[in-house]
Design a protein around this motif. Sequence first.
Motif, PDB file in Angstrom:
ATOM      1  N   ASN A   1      -1.226   7.916   6.235  1.00 59.97           N
ATOM      2  CA  ASN A   1      -2.598   7.582   6.612  1.00 59.97           C
ATOM      3  C   ASN A   1      -3.058   6.284   5.945  1.00 59.97           C
ATOM      4  O   ASN A   1      -3.832   5.514   6.524  1.00 59.97           O
ATOM      5  CB  ASN A   1      -3.529   8.722   6.217  1.00 59.97           C
ATOM      6  N   ALA A   2      -2.574   6.034   4.729  1.00 62.63           N
ATOM      7  CA  ALA A   2      -2.990   4.840   3.988  1.00 62.63           C
ATOM      8  C   ALA A   2      -2.307   3.577   4.503  1.00 62.63           C
ATOM      9  O   ALA A   2      -2.982   2.595   4.856  1.00 62.63           O
ATOM     10  CB  ALA A   2      -2.695   5.030   2.497  1.00 62.63           C
ATOM     11  N   TYR A   3      -0.969   3.592   4.563  1.00 62.14           N
ATOM     12  CA  TYR A   3      -0.282   2.333   4.879  1.00 62.14           C
ATOM     13  C   TYR A   3      -0.340   1.982   6.358  1.00 62.14           C
ATOM     14  O   TYR A   3      -0.329   0.792   6.725  1.00 62.14           O
ATOM     15  CB  TYR A   3       1.171   2.358   4.371  1.00 62.14           C
TER      16      TYR A   3
ATOM     17  N   PRO B   1      -3.519  -6.590  -6.995  1.00 60.48           N
ATOM     18  CA  PRO B   1      -3.240  -5.155  -7.056  1.00 60.48           C
ATOM     19  C   PRO B   1      -1.765  -4.889  -7.338  1.00 60.48           C
ATOM     20  O   PRO B   1      -0.926  -5.815  -7.288  1.00 60.48           O
ATOM     21  CB  PRO B   1      -3.621  -4.683  -5.651  1.00 60.48           C
ATOM     22  N   ALA B   2      -1.427  -3.660  -7.653  1.00 62.53           N
ATOM     23  CA  ALA B   2      -0.034  -3.294  -7.871  1.00 62.53           C
ATOM     24  C   ALA B   2       0.759  -3.472  -6.584  1.00 62.53           C
ATOM     25  O   ALA B   2       0.256  -3.231  -5.485  1.00 62.53           O
ATOM     26  CB  ALA B   2       0.042  -1.844  -8.334  1.00 62.53           C
ATOM     27  N   PHE B   3       2.001  -3.919  -6.726  1.00 62.96           N
ATOM     28  CA  PHE B   3       2.886  -4.166  -5.577  1.00 62.96           C
ATOM     29  C   PHE B   3       2.213  -5.107  -4.578  1.00 62.96           C
ATOM     30  O   PHE B   3       2.170  -4.844  -3.379  1.00 62.96           O
ATOM     31  CB  PHE B   3       3.287  -2.847  -4.895  1.00 62.96           C
TER      32      PHE B   3
ATOM     33  N   ILE C   1       0.848  -1.206   0.000  1.00 59.42           N
ATOM     34  CA  ILE C   1       0.000   0.000   0.000  1.00 59.42           C
ATOM     35  C   ILE C   1       0.877   1.247   0.000  1.00 59.42           C
ATOM     36  O   ILE C   1       0.553   2.246  -0.652  1.00 59.42           O
ATOM     37  CB  ILE C   1      -0.944  -0.004   1.220  1.00 59.42           C
ATOM     38  N   LEU C   2       1.983   1.223   0.734  1.00 58.01           N
ATOM     39  CA  LEU C   2       2.883   2.380   0.761  1.00 58.01           C
ATOM     40  C   LEU C   2       3.362   2.724  -0.645  1.00 58.01           C
ATOM     41  O   LEU C   2       3.332   3.887  -1.073  1.00 58.01           O
ATOM     42  CB  LEU C   2       4.066   2.083   1.685  1.00 58.01           C
TER      43      LEU C   2
ATOM     44  N   GLU D   1      -6.125   0.681  -5.319  1.00 60.73           N
ATOM     45  CA  GLU D   1      -7.201  -0.135  -5.908  1.00 60.73           C
ATOM     46  C   GLU D   1      -7.454  -1.411  -5.111  1.00 60.73           C
ATOM     47  O   GLU D   1      -7.946  -2.403  -5.640  1.00 60.73           O
ATOM     48  CB  GLU D   1      -6.871  -0.489  -7.369  1.00 60.73           C
ATOM     49  N   ARG D   2      -7.185  -1.380  -3.791  1.00 62.71           N
ATOM     50  CA  ARG D   2      -7.370  -2.580  -2.966  1.00 62.71           C
ATOM     51  C   ARG D   2      -8.726  -2.624  -2.270  1.00 62.71           C
ATOM     52  O   ARG D   2      -9.196  -3.699  -1.896  1.00 62.71           O
ATOM     53  CB  ARG D   2      -6.257  -2.655  -1.902  1.00 62.71           C
TER      54      ARG D   2
END
Length: 455
Positions: free
Chosen positions: A82-84, A449-451, A33-34, A412-413
């Motif tokens: 905030n996301a990761y 998803p990516a990564f 996510i990062l 996009e998760r």
Amino acid sequence: MTGQSKLSGPLNITCQEFQHPWTDHCVNATAGILLSATPYCLRVYTVVYALSLLMRHRVPTMEDLRRTLLGIIQSTAFLVTNAYTFILYNCLLRHTLGRYHFSTVAFLPCFLASFTAILVERPARRPLLTLYVANVATETLWKMAESRGWVRSLPHGQTMIFGISIAALLYLYRLGTSKDSIFNILRIFVGKEEAGPVADTGPTIPGEQPAPSRRRPTVSFSSVADWVRVYSNLIHAKNTSCKHQHSCIGYSLLGGMKPFVGGVALQVALKMVMNVKRIAERKMQWRKQVFNRSTLQLGMFMGSFSLLYKSVSCILRHSFNQDDARFAIPAGLIASVSFTYYPDNTVALYVMWKALQIICTMGQQRGILPHVPNFMLFLYSFFTAVLFHAGILEPKSLRPSYYKFLQAISGERLSKFNLSAFDVFGLSTQQQAMETIKSLNIVEKSALPAFSFAS
């Protein structure tokens, strides 16, 4: 709902089954996510800071560019954090508690993540961010309560909220005791003539009596001269307490015309920007897209608001033969009827929260309200946690644009989360998510998803 009694019960599902089924390592999920969120967050804040730089209307210096670059990096780091950290705290709580509870699915981990993230952001930007999430979260909380049958929406409810809030702001504007930036916006609508503090028009020397009122000659309306005199008095009428230069009628009409023209021009410009691709391809349907009734709505609201506010203010000054800051309250309430031309929840809630912010700040300065250390940080964390909770467990209560924002910063998760296990809480979470994804036309481009760091 039948499952409301189960909200406090635990749920034995792993964090892998819930939010990262493509990898059995929580560290990989957090790192994914990062890396996924960084490009999007960088684009968002590059645009925000670039627009802020352009709005200064001057050529930026090297120092301006340096500060802008540092601001972009710092704000991007805030949003990425905030996301990761949401995934990080979610997995930590699941491993620590051994199971999920209703509050630990999204609310508590997001509260911790948001508190961590807001510490990364510049202190000057924290009130603005808090105001924004409070705006969206208030609407979300109302929809959540409405879906449970606790409250019921009223017709023109947003107009009532706007009216009470704008009346409070206009009263403070007339007092002239606050220098908040919101009053620069109000000045566009009501003019600098209505700015405070209100001058004292009463006697200034102790014991001095007010000058006797001049008796106007009686009018019998028996001649053309009488009608001309009435017309002239009406057109040129202006009370001594009015600070504007022209007559009250001219002041009100001209004051309403300028915002109307500005609002229509702004609406046309926005529609042209949003359809620039169609214009370039010469596929623009001007009559349908631009020259329609909706283009007038913003201008009608802005123009009629200014017209009504200035008219009522002048009438009150004529009636009481003096000026008073309290006149802004009835004038603001009456003028707020114009909000029915452009009813917007975002605007109404922004005005409400801005009024509350200024009133609370003034209350703290005067010692009426207590000063709570880091209150802004806790407030931001709470409201952001509400939004994440709604985005995961009750997505139909969340504003669609914010769901798409959460989808973007999650790489996009969000649409890939397995939410079926949470249907036990009685909120039909999986069904709500599927309906939201379908209505927003969110298409799964790939299974992973990516990564993803799949393992």
